[in-house]
Each structure stands twice: as structure tokens, then as C-alpha cells.
Design a protein around this motif. Structure first.
Motif, PDB file in Angstrom:
ATOM      1  N   SER A 134       0.832  -1.197   0.000  1.00  0.00           N
ATOM      2  CA  SER A 134       0.000   0.000   0.000  1.00  0.00           C
ATOM      3  C   SER A 134       0.869   1.249   0.000  1.00  0.00           C
ATOM      4  O   SER A 134       1.952   1.283   0.596  1.00  0.00           O
ATOM      5  N   LEU A 135       0.373   2.275  -0.668  1.00  0.00           N
ATOM      6  CA  LEU A 135       1.075   3.550  -0.636  1.00  0.00           C
ATOM      7  C   LEU A 135       0.965   4.182   0.739  1.00  0.00           C
ATOM      8  O   LEU A 135       1.943   4.730   1.273  1.00  0.00           O
ATOM      9  N   LEU A 136      -0.228   4.114   1.328  1.00  0.00           N
ATOM     10  CA  LEU A 136      -0.485   4.719   2.630  1.00  0.00           C
ATOM     11  C   LEU A 136      -1.279   3.748   3.488  1.00  0.00           C
ATOM     12  O   LEU A 136      -2.225   3.115   3.005  1.00  0.00           O
ATOM     13  N   SER A 137      -0.887   3.627   4.755  1.00  0.00           N
ATOM     14  CA  SER A 137      -1.597   2.739   5.674  1.00  0.00           C
ATOM     15  C   SER A 137      -1.750   3.418   7.021  1.00  0.00           C
ATOM     16  O   SER A 137      -0.780   3.962   7.569  1.00  0.00           O
ATOM     17  N   LEU A 138      -2.956   3.409   7.551  1.00  0.00           N
ATOM     18  CA  LEU A 138      -3.238   3.880   8.902  1.00  0.00           C
ATOM     19  C   LEU A 138      -3.533   2.654   9.755  1.00  0.00           C
ATOM     20  O   LEU A 138      -4.444   1.876   9.434  1.00  0.00           O
ATOM     21  N   ASP A 139      -2.764   2.482  10.810  1.00  0.00           N
ATOM     22  CA  ASP A 139      -2.849   1.280  11.640  1.00  0.00           C
ATOM     23  C   ASP A 139      -3.402   1.631  13.021  1.00  0.00           C
ATOM     24  O   ASP A 139      -2.676   2.144  13.874  1.00  0.00           O
ATOM     25  N   THR A 140      -4.687   1.421  13.217  1.00  0.00           N
ATOM     26  CA  THR A 140      -5.387   1.620  14.506  1.00  0.00           C
ATOM     27  C   THR A 140      -4.988   2.927  15.181  1.00  0.00           C
ATOM     28  O   THR A 140      -4.558   2.933  16.327  1.00  0.00           O
ATOM     29  N   ASP A 160      -3.973   2.449  -2.025  1.00  0.00           N
ATOM     30  CA  ASP A 160      -3.037   1.955  -3.022  1.00  0.00           C
ATOM     31  C   ASP A 160      -2.687   3.052  -4.027  1.00  0.00           C
ATOM     32  O   ASP A 160      -3.388   4.061  -4.143  1.00  0.00           O
ATOM     33  N   VAL A 161      -1.619   2.823  -4.765  1.00  0.00           N
ATOM     34  CA  VAL A 161      -1.186   3.786  -5.783  1.00  0.00           C
ATOM     35  C   VAL A 161      -2.286   3.955  -6.825  1.00  0.00           C
ATOM     36  O   VAL A 161      -2.839   2.977  -7.335  1.00  0.00           O
ATOM     37  N   GLY A 162      -2.605   5.197  -7.127  1.00  0.00           N
ATOM     38  CA  GLY A 162      -3.621   5.493  -8.126  1.00  0.00           C
ATOM     39  C   GLY A 162      -5.043   5.483  -7.605  1.00  0.00           C
ATOM     40  O   GLY A 162      -5.980   5.811  -8.350  1.00  0.00           O
ATOM     41  N   GLU A 163      -5.225   5.123  -6.340  1.00  0.00           N
ATOM     42  CA  GLU A 163      -6.577   5.083  -5.781  1.00  0.00           C
ATOM     43  C   GLU A 163      -7.023   6.491  -5.415  1.00  0.00           C
ATOM     44  O   GLU A 163      -6.234   7.332  -4.968  1.00  0.00           O
ATOM     45  N   ARG A 164      -8.308   6.740  -5.574  1.00  0.00           N
ATOM     46  CA  ARG A 164      -8.872   8.054  -5.268  1.00  0.00           C
ATOM     47  C   ARG A 164     -10.071   7.865  -4.348  1.00  0.00           C
ATOM     48  O   ARG A 164     -11.006   7.119  -4.686  1.00  0.00           O
ATOM     49  N   ILE A 165     -10.030   8.515  -3.188  1.00  0.00           N
ATOM     50  CA  ILE A 165     -11.141   8.389  -2.253  1.00  0.00           C
ATOM     51  C   ILE A 165     -11.666   9.774  -1.883  1.00  0.00           C
ATOM     52  O   ILE A 165     -10.921  10.762  -1.915  1.00  0.00           O
ATOM     53  N   ALA A 166     -12.930   9.830  -1.561  1.00  0.00           N
ATOM     54  CA  ALA A 166     -13.564  11.069  -1.109  1.00  0.00           C
ATOM     55  C   ALA A 166     -13.958  10.902   0.351  1.00  0.00           C
ATOM     56  O   ALA A 166     -14.410   9.826   0.771  1.00  0.00           O
ATOM     57  N   THR A 315      -2.035   7.933 -12.516  1.00  0.00           N
ATOM     58  CA  THR A 315      -1.611   7.166 -11.335  1.00  0.00           C
ATOM     59  C   THR A 315      -1.541   8.017 -10.071  1.00  0.00           C
ATOM     60  O   THR A 315      -1.069   7.543  -9.041  1.00  0.00           O
ATOM     61  N   LEU A 316      -2.010   9.271 -10.155  1.00  0.00           N
ATOM     62  CA  LEU A 316      -1.970  10.141  -8.981  1.00  0.00           C
ATOM     63  C   LEU A 316      -2.957   9.640  -7.931  1.00  0.00           C
ATOM     64  O   LEU A 316      -4.138   9.445  -8.219  1.00  0.00           O
ATOM     65  N   THR A 317      -2.483   9.433  -6.729  1.00  0.00           N
ATOM     66  CA  THR A 317      -3.332   9.022  -5.618  1.00  0.00           C
ATOM     67  C   THR A 317      -3.897  10.272  -4.950  1.00  0.00           C
ATOM     68  O   THR A 317      -3.175  11.250  -4.749  1.00  0.00           O
ATOM     69  N   CYS A 318      -5.175  10.236  -4.612  1.00  0.00           N
ATOM     70  CA  CYS A 318      -5.827  11.460  -4.147  1.00  0.00           C
ATOM     71  C   CYS A 318      -6.830  11.161  -3.045  1.00  0.00           C
ATOM     72  O   CYS A 318      -7.551  10.149  -3.093  1.00  0.00           O
ATOM     73  N   ASN A 332     -12.795   6.423  -6.529  1.00  0.00           N
ATOM     74  CA  ASN A 332     -12.987   4.980  -6.448  1.00  0.00           C
ATOM     75  C   ASN A 332     -13.820   4.581  -5.240  1.00  0.00           C
ATOM     76  O   ASN A 332     -14.604   3.635  -5.283  1.00  0.00           O
ATOM     77  N   THR A 333     -13.612   5.318  -4.139  1.00  0.00           N
ATOM     78  CA  THR A 333     -14.277   4.984  -2.878  1.00  0.00           C
ATOM     79  C   THR A 333     -14.731   6.267  -2.208  1.00  0.00           C
ATOM     80  O   THR A 333     -14.056   7.290  -2.270  1.00  0.00           O
ATOM     81  N   ILE A 334     -15.894   6.196  -1.545  1.00  0.00           N
ATOM     82  CA  ILE A 334     -16.419   7.340  -0.815  1.00  0.00           C
ATOM     83  C   ILE A 334     -16.621   6.919   0.643  1.00  0.00           C
ATOM     84  O   ILE A 334     -17.322   5.940   0.921  1.00  0.00           O
ATOM     85  N   TYR A 335     -15.994   7.659   1.569  1.00  0.00           N
ATOM     86  CA  TYR A 335     -16.161   7.406   2.987  1.00  0.00           C
ATOM     87  C   TYR A 335     -16.948   8.562   3.598  1.00  0.00           C
ATOM     88  O   TYR A 335     -16.662   9.735   3.325  1.00  0.00           O
ATOM     89  N   THR A 336     -17.911   8.242   4.429  1.00  0.00           N
ATOM     90  CA  THR A 336     -18.655   9.253   5.157  1.00  0.00           C
ATOM     91  C   THR A 336     -18.332   9.117   6.648  1.00  0.00           C
ATOM     92  O   THR A 336     -18.587   8.058   7.240  1.00  0.00           O
ATOM     93  N   LEU A 337     -17.737  10.140   7.217  1.00  0.00           N
ATOM     94  CA  LEU A 337     -17.364  10.114   8.629  1.00  0.00           C
ATOM     95  C   LEU A 337     -18.559  10.483   9.481  1.00  0.00           C
ATOM     96  O   LEU A 337     -19.290  11.427   9.181  1.00  0.00           O
TER      97      LEU A 337
END
Length: 339
Positions: A134-140, A160-166, A315-318, A332-337
Motif C-alpha cells: 500500500s502507498l499509505l496505511s493507517l494502523d489503529t 493503493d497507488v492510483g486510488e482516489r477516495i472522497a 496514477t496520482l493518488t488522491c 474509487n471509494t467514498i467514505y462518510t465520517l
């Protein structure tokens, strides 16, 4: 030069650039001080000459007063003694007032710099690197501004590389704080954050955060875009085209050489945000964090902007923090906090 707080330069990874500017500023300051010393070298003898001249005039006038009977000799002697005794203390106070004021201002400046330095604590026992791709990982991770209202508890996810999340959610839910944690400007109380499999303690230069309200230098458009880089005009124009700024720049009489004022006061909200994104893309980030960085851009322009970015940087990750549903189809993915 008016000093921003430390995060202003850290957001753009301009520490080395600002260090060079400060070295030039210090050199100019030394030259100014040498000029001041040259003037003072003439000032002291001049004051001494005026002092002697003043005393001579007083003595001549007093002698004439004695000759006509308006003044007694002992009165002249008493006045001359008092004058002689008072000259040195008065001159000492005059010479000391300048350094005292300069020293006081410098002390206040030092206190301001101490307050503005980011407090980054380095873990003496860092966790071993994670074995993943993974390009970026948050661990607990857990983070809170106060003990009674934690923003995040045991939060984990990877990118992951190239992944885009909102990231979406109510105001104050912690979306911007999460970006500051990912970029390294905040440190979680618990847990670990890994970039390319390694835990980091200083903001990586490959991660760029574009806030909603962006700061600019009192420079031209080209200087604000290039900053510490030497970039060919062709590359600048390519990024301007991607960020939908070409037509706007062409309408300006001086084009890229147009000055935008302190903190971009001459810019509209949409122009400022597009310039900020352009400046970030010119830094060639691996991970781009947009904190409501398109909120002042109209929907049509925002759509063209995202299409151009994805076409030029596939391939820009955002990670994009937003309150608007438009543009989410590019993610690619949408997270709602939620609380």
C-alpha cells in the motif's frame, strides 16, 4: 518579509527555499548594519564638536552677562559644573535607547518564533516497517484534541497507488484533521501511519496538502507557481491548461508576470483555488490531499479540472474532502465520517 507561521512553508515543503531567502535577508541586514556603523563613526565626533561649540557659546554669553553685571562669577561656575556633570549621562541615555528598543523587539520576535515552531515528537522506539504494497496505511490510530471528545479511535485503512477516495461528513467531524494526520502535520496519540511501508515523523515531500484557503506570496503568478523550482514555461502552461487557468491568464495584460498581491488579494476564490492546485501539481506529488480545495470553483469548471487531472496524471493518488456530491463519480471509494 512578513513571516507566516511554520506550517505555511511546511505545507509546500519550502523549508530549504525559505532558508535561502533568510540567508539573503541576513546578508542584506549585515550590509545595512555596516552602513549604520559608518554613519555612527561620523556621528560621535560630530556630537562631540557640537557639544564643545555649545559650551563655548554659553561661556561667551555668560562672560558678557558678567561684564554688564547681570550674572555673578560663582553663579556661572555652578551652572557650568552642573552642565558638565549632566552631559555624559544624557549622552549615555541617548546612545542606549536605540539598542534597548532593538533588543526588546528582537526578544518579542524570538518569542513569536518559538511559539510558531511545530512540536514534532519522535518516537524513540518506532514500530518496524509494515510488509505491504500500500502507498499509505493507517494502523489503529487514535486522535483527540481533548480527552473527553476523541475524533478517531482505532481507525485503520489503506490506500493503493492510483486510488482516489472522497471523505464526506458534517463540519467538525474530523475530515481536515485526518488529512493533517496523513500529511504528518499532526501526530496520532495511538497507532501508526505508514507511507510506502515506512513510518514517518516529518511531512514527506511526496505528500502535498491543498487547504480550502490557500496562502500566496506577494509575487507574480509565475513566481507563486514555481517558488523554489526552475520550471520551463511549457510545463507551466500545461499545468495552467489542466487547471482551467489558460484563458484567465491570457486576459491579463502582464500574463504570468501579473502580481497577485499579498496573500492573493487580487484573486477571486475560484482563481486562488485553481492556482493552489496548479502549484501542488507542479511539485509532482505522489499523494495529493484536497481539503475542500474546489469549494469556490463552479461545478462545470470543477468537472473539467478533474477530467484533465486524471487524464494527465492517471496514477496520482488522491484524497478529496468535500461537501458537494458533484465530482464524486471520479472517486474509487467514498467514505462518510460519522460520530
Amino acid at each position: 518579509t512578513k513571516l507566516w507561521n511554520a506550517s505555511k512553508f511546511a505545507l509546500l515543503h519550502l523549508e530549504d527555499y525559505q532558508l535561502k531567502r533568510m540567508k539573503k535577508f541576513n546578508k542584506d541586514y549585515v550590509n545595512d548594519q555596516l552602513s549604520t556603523l559608518k554613519w555612527l563613526s561620523a556621528y560621535t565626533p560630530l556630537i562631540g564638536f557640537l557639544q564643545v561649540l555649545g559650551i563655548g557659546v554659553i561661556i561667551l554669553f555668560a562672560g558678557w552677562e558678567i561684564s554688564v553685571g547681570h550674572l555673578k562669577g560663582e553663579e556661572l561656575f555652578a551652572f557650568a559644573s552642573a552642565l558638565a556633570l549632566s552631559i555624559d549621562p544624557i549622552l549615555a541615555i541617548t546612545h542606549a535607547s536605540g539598542p534597548i528598543h532593538v533588543g526588546w523587539a528582537s526578544l518579542e520576535r524570538i518569542h513569536h518564533l518559538e511559539d510558531s515552531l511545530p512540536a514534532i515528537e519522535i518516537d524513540p522506539n518506532p514500530k518496524a516497517p509494515m510488509v505491504n504494497t500500500s502507498l499509505l496505511s493507517l494502523d489503529t490510530i487514535s486522535f483527540s484534541y481533548s480527552e473527553h471528545s476523541p475524533l478517531f479511535q482505532n481507525l485503520s485503512f489503506s490506500l493503493d497507488v492510483g486510488e482516489r477516495i472522497a471523505l464526506m461528513g458534517a463540519s467538525g467531524i474530523g475530515k481536515s484533521t485526518l488529512l493533517y494526520l496523513i500529511s504528518g502535520f499532526e501526530k496520532p496519540q495511538l497507532g501508526h501511519i505508514y507511507y510506502q511501508g515506512k513510518e514517518f515523523f516529518y511531512p514527506p515531500k511526496e505528500i502535498l496538502l491543498v487547504p480550502q484557503v490557500t496562502q500566496f506570496f506577494h509575487f507574480s503568478i509565475q513566481e507563486n507557481l514555481s517558488l523554489d523550482q526552475t520550471l520551463p514555461l511549457e510545463e507551466l502552461h500545461q499545468i495552467l491548461e489542466i487547471c482551467q487557468l489558460t484563458q484567465w491568464v491570457q486576459t491579463l495584460p502582464l500574463g504570468l508576470q501579473t502580481w497577485i498581491g499579498a496573500n492573493g488579494v487580487e484573486l477571486s476564490g475560484g482563481e486562488a483555488q485553481r492556482l493552489a492546485i496548479a502549484r501542488a501539481l507542479l511539485k509532482k506529488p505522489t499523494l495529493l490531499l484536497l481539503d475542500e480545495a474546489t469549494s469556490d470553483i463552479d461545478i462545470e469548471t470543477e468537472e473539467m479540472l478533474f477530467q484533465a487531472i486524471l487524464q494527465r496524471f492517471p496514477t496520482l493518488t488522491c484524497i478529496w474532502v468535500t461537501h458537494r456530491p458533484t465530482g464524486l463519480h471520479h472517486m474509487n471509494t467514498i467514505y462518510t465520517l460519522q460520530h
